[in-house]
Design a protein around this motif. Sequence first.
Motif, PDB file in Angstrom:
ATOM      1  N   LEU A 159       5.503  -0.988  15.576  1.00 14.34           N
ATOM      2  CA  LEU A 159       4.592  -0.627  14.475  1.00 14.34           C
ATOM      3  C   LEU A 159       5.250   0.361  13.513  1.00 14.34           C
ATOM      4  CD1 LEU A 159       1.261  -0.262  16.499  1.00 14.34           C
ATOM      5  CD2 LEU A 159       1.983  -2.179  15.067  1.00 14.34           C
ATOM      6  N   HIS A 160       6.059   1.256  14.057  1.00 14.67           N
ATOM      7  CA  HIS A 160       6.815   2.188  13.203  1.00 14.67           C
ATOM      8  C   HIS A 160       7.736   1.353  12.291  1.00 14.67           C
ATOM      9  CE1 HIS A 160       6.406   5.802  16.081  1.00 14.67           C
ATOM     10  NE2 HIS A 160       5.915   4.797  16.753  1.00 14.67           N
ATOM     11  N   VAL A 161       8.460   0.428  12.951  1.00 17.37           N
ATOM     12  CA  VAL A 161       9.485  -0.338  12.234  1.00 17.37           C
ATOM     13  C   VAL A 161       8.849  -1.222  11.166  1.00 17.37           C
ATOM     14  CG1 VAL A 161      11.192  -2.182  12.524  1.00 17.37           C
ATOM     15  CG2 VAL A 161      11.155  -0.258  14.111  1.00 17.37           C
ATOM     16  N   ARG A 162       7.751  -1.899  11.523  1.00 15.95           N
ATOM     17  CA  ARG A 162       7.109  -2.783  10.539  1.00 15.95           C
ATOM     18  C   ARG A 162       6.600  -1.992   9.337  1.00 15.95           C
ATOM     19  NH1 ARG A 162       2.831  -6.281  13.607  1.00 15.95           N
ATOM     20  NH2 ARG A 162       3.982  -6.491  15.543  1.00 15.95           N
ATOM     21  N   GLY A 163       6.094  -0.797   9.594  1.00 15.47           N
ATOM     22  CA  GLY A 163       5.599   0.042   8.498  1.00 15.47           C
ATOM     23  C   GLY A 163       6.730   0.412   7.551  1.00 15.47           C
ATOM     24  N   LEU A 164       7.875   0.803   8.129  1.00 18.15           N
ATOM     25  CA  LEU A 164       9.020   1.176   7.283  1.00 18.15           C
ATOM     26  C   LEU A 164       9.537  -0.038   6.518  1.00 18.15           C
ATOM     27  CD1 LEU A 164      10.886   3.564   9.774  1.00 18.15           C
ATOM     28  CD2 LEU A 164       9.488   4.221   7.792  1.00 18.15           C
ATOM     29  N   LYS A 191       1.059  -1.019   1.138  1.00 18.46           N
ATOM     30  CA  LYS A 191      -0.155  -1.060   1.965  1.00 18.46           C
ATOM     31  C   LYS A 191       0.284  -1.426   3.371  1.00 18.46           C
ATOM     32  CE  LYS A 191      -4.497  -1.855  -0.262  1.00 18.46           C
ATOM     33  NZ  LYS A 191      -4.321  -1.839  -1.709  1.00 18.46           N
ATOM     34  N   VAL A 192      -0.019  -0.570   4.334  1.00 14.49           N
ATOM     35  CA  VAL A 192       0.396  -0.846   5.713  1.00 14.49           C
ATOM     36  C   VAL A 192      -0.844  -0.900   6.597  1.00 14.49           C
ATOM     37  CG1 VAL A 192       1.765  -0.042   7.672  1.00 14.49           C
ATOM     38  CG2 VAL A 192       2.551   0.414   5.342  1.00 14.49           C
ATOM     39  N   TYR A 193      -1.083  -2.060   7.191  1.00 15.37           N
ATOM     40  CA  TYR A 193      -2.193  -2.188   8.140  1.00 15.37           C
ATOM     41  C   TYR A 193      -1.611  -2.112   9.550  1.00 15.37           C
ATOM     42  CZ  TYR A 193      -5.851  -4.015  11.051  1.00 15.37           C
ATOM     43  OH  TYR A 193      -6.766  -4.140  12.063  1.00 15.37           O
ATOM     44  N   LEU A 194      -2.109  -1.171  10.350  1.00 15.62           N
ATOM     45  CA  LEU A 194      -1.619  -1.053  11.731  1.00 15.62           C
ATOM     46  C   LEU A 194      -2.474  -1.926  12.647  1.00 15.62           C
ATOM     47  CD1 LEU A 194      -0.975   2.811  11.976  1.00 15.62           C
ATOM     48  CD2 LEU A 194       0.712   0.989  11.714  1.00 15.62           C
ATOM     49  N   ASP A 195      -1.842  -2.806  13.413  1.00 11.29           N
ATOM     50  CA  ASP A 195      -2.598  -3.647  14.362  1.00 11.29           C
ATOM     51  C   ASP A 195      -3.335  -2.786  15.380  1.00 11.29           C
ATOM     52  OD1 ASP A 195      -1.678  -5.869  13.156  1.00 11.29           O
ATOM     53  OD2 ASP A 195      -0.127  -6.327  14.640  1.00 11.29           O
ATOM     54  N   ALA A 201       3.134   5.791  15.047  1.00  9.97           N
ATOM     55  CA  ALA A 201       3.398   4.939  13.877  1.00  9.97           C
ATOM     56  C   ALA A 201       2.700   5.521  12.646  1.00  9.97           C
ATOM     57  CB  ALA A 201       2.934   3.513  14.155  1.00  9.97           C
ATOM     58  N   THR A 202       1.478   6.004  12.805  1.00 12.27           N
ATOM     59  CA  THR A 202       0.774   6.627  11.670  1.00 12.27           C
ATOM     60  C   THR A 202       1.603   7.808  11.153  1.00 12.27           C
ATOM     61  OG1 THR A 202      -1.360   6.014  12.623  1.00 12.27           O
ATOM     62  CG2 THR A 202      -1.384   7.755  10.950  1.00 12.27           C
ATOM     63  N   GLU A 203       2.124   8.603  12.084  1.00  7.52           N
ATOM     64  CA  GLU A 203       2.891   9.792  11.684  1.00  7.52           C
ATOM     65  C   GLU A 203       4.205   9.402  10.996  1.00  7.52           C
ATOM     66  OE1 GLU A 203       1.025  12.934  14.878  1.00  7.52           O
ATOM     67  OE2 GLU A 203       2.934  12.040  15.378  1.00  7.52           O
ATOM     68  N   THR A 204       4.895   8.408  11.559  1.00  4.71           N
ATOM     69  CA  THR A 204       6.162   7.959  10.960  1.00  4.71           C
ATOM     70  C   THR A 204       5.938   7.481   9.526  1.00  4.71           C
ATOM     71  OG1 THR A 204       7.237   7.354  13.030  1.00  4.71           O
ATOM     72  CG2 THR A 204       7.934   6.130  11.103  1.00  4.71           C
ATOM     73  N   ILE A 205       4.916   6.644   9.341  1.00  2.06           N
ATOM     74  CA  ILE A 205       4.700   6.055   8.020  1.00  2.06           C
ATOM     75  C   ILE A 205       4.216   7.127   7.035  1.00  2.06           C
ATOM     76  CG2 ILE A 205       3.366   4.311   6.744  1.00  2.06           C
ATOM     77  CD1 ILE A 205       3.320   2.824   9.577  1.00  2.06           C
ATOM     78  N   MET A 206       3.346   8.006   7.535  1.00  2.00           N
ATOM     79  CA  MET A 206       2.837   9.073   6.658  1.00  2.00           C
ATOM     80  C   MET A 206       3.992   9.965   6.181  1.00  2.00           C
ATOM     81  SD  MET A 206      -0.424  11.450   7.469  1.00  2.00           S
ATOM     82  CE  MET A 206       0.292  12.584   8.613  1.00  2.00           C
ATOM     83  N   MET A 207       4.865  10.342   7.095  1.00  2.00           N
ATOM     84  CA  MET A 207       5.996  11.206   6.715  1.00  2.00           C
ATOM     85  C   MET A 207       6.908  10.477   5.730  1.00  2.00           C
ATOM     86  SD  MET A 207       7.107  13.278  10.153  1.00  2.00           S
ATOM     87  CE  MET A 207       6.902  12.100  11.445  1.00  2.00           C
ATOM     88  N   ALA A 208       7.228   9.214   6.046  1.00  2.00           N
ATOM     89  CA  ALA A 208       8.134   8.455   5.168  1.00  2.00           C
ATOM     90  C   ALA A 208       7.539   8.331   3.770  1.00  2.00           C
ATOM     91  CB  ALA A 208       8.402   7.077   5.763  1.00  2.00           C
TER      92      ALA A 208
END
Length: 453
Positions: A159-164, A191-195, A201-208
């Motif tokens: 989920l981290h990877v897909r978001g990035l 727009k990133v939808y987390l399954d 993953a939320t933290e990784t995407i938010m920081m990025a």
Amino acid sequence: MAVHPLSFSPSCLRRKIPSLFYTPPPETIVEEKQESVLHIMGKAQLRGHVPISGAKNSALALMAAALLSSEGCTIDNLPCLVDVQRMEDILVSLGVKVRRCQGEIELDTSSLTNSQAPYELVSQMRASFFIIGPLLSRLGVAQIPLPGGCAIGARPVDLHVRGLQAMGAEVEINHGIVHASCSGGRLKGAKVYLDYPSVGATETIMMAATLAEGETVIQNAAQEPEVVDLANFCRALGARIYGAGSKTIVILGVPRLYGCKYTVIPDRIEAGTYMIAAAITRSEITLGPVVPEHLVALTAKLREIGVTMTMASPTIMTVQGHQGTYSGIEVETSPFPGFPTDMQAQLMALLTISAGNSVVTETVFENRLQHVAELCRMGANIRTRGNVAIITGVEKLSGAPVMATDLRASAALVLAGLAAEGETQLRGLHHLDRGYDRLEEKLRNLGALLHRD
Ligand code: UD1
């Protein structure tokens, strides 16, 4: 009593992208050989006040997020933990200059140049993967070894990877290393939808997203207090983040972030562990600081069991164990605001001496009932079926030699030892040291009888 269906949501993700799942070799699961033993003499009454340290899971994310700033920052109320030390070592390996004085750390991130995290450090702690978002955002490139799994499950990072990737990153995994880069050096809002509302993953995407170009929207985001704390920290650095704590987080990227001084929130899992310590020893203690809203699911379940909790002040809680019989209950772990998986083992320790049948269903991690066998060594009556444990209350536990299998399981065994008759000898103490700040000292100050040799 009805048994919950054997549901386990995150495993469906696992079938979709098998290449992103890393099962650690057995030697990385057992982190190191430990000779030390914690001796716990049961049946001591607890009294007094226990100070609650800063939240481990916030502290680790904040330290990673510090990499986003090109100036540096100061974080205080850091707990004294092996995991915090490991994160500090990782930051140093990336070129960050660190000055630490007790619970306060000054991070000078102005000379961040290294985008490769060393395997020896990352493999020891899953949370170290959190540096991928900030490194990618700040340097346009990151090379992070896949994090070690741990005893509670495989713990993928898809989920981290897909978001990035949704934000324009190119990601390849070769020889166990995640290579991420973005063309033009800057990620693009998406727009990133987390399954699944994964905390990490939320933290990784938010920081990025804080330094990305344009707007990022995270849907089905994790709502944990540590996610909110991370958002507040990033905002203090100058990021524009809205909606943290709800299911939709919006981040408007900015070109750069600045410095700040920030205090970590109190650790709700540490607080919850001491609440159960009072309950299981039928004692009365106070603890704080706590944020009562972070403890709603736990206090509701403890009340159902028969424990009394009141707020002596806005941040100090009094917990009063019950002298009579506790009642068995049903509980299912789920993402915040549901019952936290990180409190499941400790609550189960209390349920072993609560009358009737209790049912505990673990839905967050696939393999988080390993403490059951150890609790049974102490006289508990527990059966498991998949991710469900059925606990039939017994009158008393008895001290025994037991082995900590993971961080929260080790806390559960300490709690069981406090309530048991006779002496419990706990091994595998490296798990405890990862996540509980001065546990023995704090418990001894409350009157518990325990020592390590
Ligand atoms: C964080 C906490 C941990 C807590 C957990 C759940 C830190 C350092 N650790 O871990 O103490 O128990 O939240 O509250 O903050 N998953 C996937 N793919 C992914 C990511 C996760 O399938 O890419 C699955 C996991 O395997 C697990 C579930 O989602 O089954 C929840 O994991 P997640 O919320 O990501 O936990 P962590 O961030 O690792």
